[in-house]
Scaffold this active site. Structure first.
Site, mmCIF file in Angstrom:
data_model
loop_
_atom_site.group_PDB
_atom_site.id
_atom_site.type_symbol
_atom_site.label_atom_id
_atom_site.label_comp_id
_atom_site.label_asym_id
_atom_site.label_seq_id
_atom_site.Cartn_x
_atom_site.Cartn_y
_atom_site.Cartn_z
ATOM 1 N N ILE A 85 -0.724 -1.897 -2.458
ATOM 2 C CA ILE A 85 -2.178 -1.936 -2.675
ATOM 3 C C ILE A 85 -2.757 -3.252 -2.181
ATOM 4 C CG2 ILE A 85 -4.007 -1.932 -4.398
ATOM 5 C CD1 ILE A 85 -2.774 0.819 -4.003
ATOM 6 N N GLU A 86 -2.066 -4.346 -2.425
ATOM 7 C CA GLU A 86 -2.616 -5.659 -2.083
ATOM 8 C C GLU A 86 -2.701 -5.915 -0.584
ATOM 9 O OE1 GLU A 86 -4.008 -7.969 -3.863
ATOM 10 O OE2 GLU A 86 -3.733 -6.983 -5.802
#
Length: 352
Positions: A125-126
């Protein structure tokens, strides 16, 4: 009729003058700030002055941080958010990342108790497994926000103070790890590297997990894996415990309001949830810790709900959003499931 401006029109003299004055003031504040660090034993005064003297004001950073005029609430849509993040491409990238770093993920899980799926979910996600770490020079982003944070923000002074502290930590982080502060790039808020750590998180939770003598979250997936695991463990991750449960919700309006009042903070034990009309699924599931009812809105469609545990709350310490936390957990689950499916499809027959 007023003539349309030409493509190469210059700012009005008054506007240009105001911008120049603002940036001169910004530069003076930055120089004063550099002078205030002369007593910091970890930061040589000449080096600090040289680095901060090369910081550049970034108007785009300020613009991205400025709240949109007239907006006080955002319509949230969990299904749209999930679809945007849990793509087939991101899941396949997660499979490749897991395979490539399987030993490191196993070692991190053994040391900190954080499952590989959760670490893979956060990194996915990051930064899409290091594919998208940001292209804004971190020095410029932090310096801009430290001394010209958008005044429209309701907590502008507090946020500016936060970014001044992050700027100091950035200088310490770069110097202690042998990194060039003029070359480091990241998000418009100053988050860096594979796990998108802010400088203070890098300093507090960064791990030299590849054993090369420095913490490098830019180029070392091993350091990133260990640092994410260490961060979650430090923020309350409980080894061997679930992060969330599905829920059967049969609460009236008053009960639902009571369940949602603590927001994402784990507050209820299981009997307390049941008394307010929330039953863990599968039925009869037992959990001895504290939990919270998590509401996930879907725009004009009905909201969805899950039960979050202390581990769910630990993920929200990385990003204080229940939508983010559930996306992280479900991305990790999807990657793990895809890995298992691929392993089953290539496994030889039992009697081979």
């Amino acid at each position: 009729m007023v003539a349309a401006p030409t493509a190469n029109a210059q700012p009005a003299p008054q506007a240009a003058s105001a911008q120049e004055a603002q940036q001169r003031q910004w530069r003076m504040q930055l120089q004063t700030f550099a002078g205030s660090l002369t007593d910091d034993a970890e930061l040589p005064a000449q080096w600090v002055a040289q680095v901060l003297g090369q910081a550049q004001y970034n108007a785009r950073v300020k613009r991205l941080m400025t709240p949109a005029p007239g907006t006080t609430t955002t319509v949230r849509d969990w299904q749209a958010y999930r679809a945007r993040l849990l793509t087939s491409a991101r899941i396949e990238s997660g499979v490749m990342f897991w395979r490539r770093h399987q030993r490191t993920l196993q070692d991190a899980e053994l040391r900190w108790g954080v499952p590989a799926s959760v670490i893979v979910g956060i990194i996915g996600i990051e930064s899409s497994y290091g594919q998208n770490t940001g292209n804004i020079r971190v020095l410029d982003a932090l310096a801009t926000l430290a001394f010209d944070y958008p005044s429209e923000h309701p907590r502008a002074l507090e946020r500016a103070d936060y970014f001044r502290r992050e700027l100091v930590q950035f200088l310490r982080m770069a110097r202690s790890n042998g990194l060039d502060p003029l070359q480091l790039r990241g998000s418009y808020a100053g988050a860096m590297g594979i796990p998108q750590f802010m400088p203070s998180s890098w300093m507090l939770y960064g791990q030299d997990f590849d054993g090369d003598g420095r913490v490098n979250l830019i180029d070392s997936p091993e350091d990133a894996i260990g640092s994410v695991a260490n961060y979650l463990a430090a923020h309350g991750w409980r080894a061997g415990q679930p992060a969330y449960f599905d829920v059967a919700l049969q609460a009236d309006d008053a009960q639902k309001a009571a369940l949602l009042a603590p927001s994402i903070l784990p507050t209820f034990d299981q009997p307390g949830l049941v008394a307010l009309g929330a039953q863990l699924l599968p039925a009869g599931q037992r959990y001895d810790g504290q939990m919270a009812l998590i509401e996930l809105r879907n725009g004009a469609q009905p909201a969805e709900y899950v039960i979050g545990t202390e581990n769910f709350y630990a993920v929200t310490r990385y990003n204080q959003s229940s939508y983010y936390a559930l996306a992280v957990l479900q991305l990790g689950e999807a990657v793990q499931q895809r890995l298992q499916q691929q392993a089953t499809s290539v496994a030889p027959p039992a009697n081979f």
